[in-house]
Design an enzyme around this catalytic site. Structure first.
Site, short mmCIF file in Angstrom:
data_model
loop_
_atom_site.label_atom_id
_atom_site.label_comp_id
_atom_site.label_asym_id
_atom_site.label_seq_id
_atom_site.Cartn_x
_atom_site.Cartn_y
_atom_site.Cartn_z
CB CYS A 63 -0.97 -0.01 1.18
SG CYS A 63 -0.19 0.26 2.78
NE ARG A 64 -0.06 7.63 2.12
CZ ARG A 64 0.79 8.35 2.85
NH1 ARG A 64 1.87 8.85 2.30
NH2 ARG A 64 0.55 8.57 4.11
#
Length: 99
Positions: A63-64
């Site tokens: 993810c980020r």
């Protein structure tokens, strides 16, 4: 929860290893670039798209920053999947991306 660093995963990708990467970020985040070959399944869709994730394969979750992929890793582990979270997420990724 199993974790891998972005640099360790980049080495696997660059060495041609067979890796299954699932990016759980939202559409607008993925549009800015993702790890080459990564599949995009937003976190909110993981439970309804389990049939798209091969239970017999190992998967790396991205993810980020590592939080949402950590949640996905925990959830999938509980379902019996072999998964590893990429610590630091795309913020730690310093290698090639595809758009």
């Amino acid at each position: 929860m199993k974790e891998i660093t972005a640099n360790e995963l980049a080495k696997k990708v660059n060495n041609g290893a067979h890796v299954n990467i699932i990016d759980v970020r939202e559409d607008d985040e993925v549009a800015q670039g993702k790890i080459p070959g990564a599949r995009h399944i937003p976190l909110g869709q993981i439970s309804e798209r389990l049939s798209e994730i091969d239970e017999n394969e190992h998967h790396f979750m991205v993810c980020r920053s590592g939080g949402r992929s950590g949640k996905a890793t925990s959830f999938l582990s509980e379902q019996g999947y072999d998964v590893t979270n990429m610590a630091g997420g795309m913020l730690a990724w310093e290698d090639k991306i595809e758009k």
